[in-house]
Design an enzyme around this catalytic site. Structure first.
Site, mmCIF file in Angstrom:
data_model
loop_
_atom_site.group_PDB
_atom_site.id
_atom_site.type_symbol
_atom_site.label_atom_id
_atom_site.label_comp_id
_atom_site.label_asym_id
_atom_site.label_seq_id
_atom_site.Cartn_x
_atom_site.Cartn_y
_atom_site.Cartn_z
ATOM 1 N N ASP A 1 0.841 -1.204 0.000
ATOM 2 C CA ASP A 1 0.000 0.000 0.000
ATOM 3 C C ASP A 1 0.873 1.250 0.000
ATOM 4 O O ASP A 1 0.373 2.353 -0.185
ATOM 5 C CB ASP A 1 -0.921 0.004 1.229
ATOM 6 C CG ASP A 1 -1.893 1.170 1.203
ATOM 7 O OD1 ASP A 1 -2.573 1.357 0.171
ATOM 8 O OD2 ASP A 1 -1.966 1.921 2.207
ATOM 9 N N GLU B 1 7.026 6.800 -3.426
ATOM 10 C CA GLU B 1 5.637 7.090 -3.797
ATOM 11 C C GLU B 1 5.334 8.587 -3.917
ATOM 12 O O GLU B 1 4.342 8.977 -4.533
ATOM 13 C CB GLU B 1 4.669 6.482 -2.772
ATOM 14 C CG GLU B 1 4.657 7.195 -1.421
ATOM 15 C CD GLU B 1 3.704 6.573 -0.405
ATOM 16 O OE1 GLU B 1 3.698 5.342 -0.273
ATOM 17 O OE2 GLU B 1 2.977 7.328 0.261
#
Ligand code: NAD
Length: 344
Positions: free
Chosen positions: A254, A259
């Site tokens: 996740d 990111e």
């Protein structure tokens, strides 16, 4: 209080509009991330409200301070993206320590069930009327061993969920909780015996790349790794190599260490330049979600409520010892939080 709200998404606004109006707090929403290039937008505001991928390094802290900002209100639990030492004595930093640990723990289990039972593949197949079962074999979670690294709010709920599935739970925590009813072991034992490893510790100097080349070598072949905590807990290169040599059977991510420039944005019409992420997404035994484990209506409401309460109390000069961060000032090894209930 005037608040500059960075990295705004449509789902942020309803809760924040409601609670800020009730508290008489003015919010200006910016879609951009906070970073060195955008920090000038904070001029004239008392507070910046930031999320996980806003960059609040020492340069940004100094610039915020010079612009007159005196409060950073994180609308998340983790605060590894804020240089708290740089904030010490200048800008107060508050966070939302818990908004729904269930949301994150349930997402971790959702990813684990999906990857193990190949739900992501089955969904695509049946949409094309391909009803073949080849390649969709999973294993029973019942009776398997799960290693939980970090047994705070989220990790302990995830451990409970796993117990509900009939799994044997091994735990590792730098600060074990003797009342948690968990079997604590050292990391080598957890690595060697776990069929599933789920990461729930914060990102710190200790935990940076806790999954690396050396730890991958110690893993039980076929292990499923779940990371809903912070991307840099895993050395991505080591994970990819571990998957290629089939030590790591699958990964549920996740969060991803790079990111920051990608997650929460739509790049579907672009050629993504991050080759490691592209490699991971191309693997059939990897599921990537874009830091969405927190995303439930309950969590969003709690985030907005706690963040606005933090801002209201700061404006009123009331202490919030449970939500103001520890600045790790290392002042003679004596945390100043014990003075005036504040670490500042
Ligand atoms: P928590 O503070 O309740 O628990 C963290 C646990 O990690 C504690 O028990 C602590 O003792 C342990 N820990 C600290 N250092 C450690 C180390 N070196 N090795 C092993 N364990 C260590 O935090 P939480 O609310 O359970 O959240 C855990 C993490 O989940 C957060 O730090 C955050 O990064 C992440 N998170 C992710 C999302 C998401 O949407 N994906 C949402 C919320 C939180």
């Amino acid at each position: 209080m005037k608040v500059a709200f960075f990295d705004t998404k449509p789902y942020d606004k309803p809760g924040f509009d409601r609670y800020s109006q009730e508290a008489g707090i003015e919010i200006k929403y910016f879609e951009t991330h906070l970073n060195e290039d955008t920090v000038s937008l904070a001029a004239g505001f008392d507070c910046v409200c930031v999320f996980v991928n806003d960059v609040v390094n020492a340069a940004v802290v100094d610039a915020l301070y010079n612009e007159g900002v005196r409060m950073i209100a994180l609308r998340c639990a983790g605060f590894n993206n804020v240089d708290t030492r740089a904030c010490f004595g200048k800008i107060h930093v508050f966070r939302v320590p818990a908004y729904s640990p269930y949301a994150v723990a349930e997402h971790a289990m959702a990813m684990l069930l999906s990857i193990n039972r190949r739900i992501h593949k089955a969904y695509n197949r049946t949409r094309e009327f391909n009803f073949s079962l080849s390649g969709l074999t999973g294993f029973d979670l019942h009776g398997k061993t799960v290693g939980v690294i970090g047994t705070g709010k989220i990790g302990s709920i995830f451990a409970d969920i796993c117990k509900g599935f009939g799994m044997r739970v091994l735990a590792y925590d730098k600060f074990p909780n003797p009342n948690a009813g968990l079997t604590y072991v050292d990391l080598p034992q957890l690595f060697a015996e776990s069929d599933v490893i789920s990461l729930h510790c914060p990102l710190t100097e200790d935990t940076y790349h806790i999954i690396n080349d050396q730890s991958v070598e110690q893993l039980k072949p076929g292990v499923i790794i779940v990371n809903t905590s912070r991307g840099a807990l895993i050395d991505t290169e080591s994970l990819i190599n571990g998957i290629k040599v089939k030590i790591v059977g699958a990964a549920c991510l996740d969060v991803y260490e790079e990111e920051g420039d990608l997650f929460y944005e739509d790049f579907s019409g672009h050629i993504v330049q991050d080759d490691k992420l592209v490699r991971l997404i191309a693997m059939p035994n990897v599921i990537v979600t874009s830091h969405q484990a927190f995303l439930t209506t309950e969590a969003l409401d709690n985030i907005a409520h706690t963040t606005i309460t933090n801002i209201r109390k700061f404006a009123a000069g009331e202490p919030s010892p449970d939500t103001e961060v520890c600045y790790h000032c290392d002042h003679q090894n004596h945390c100043k939080k014990q003075r005036h209930q504040k670490c500042f």
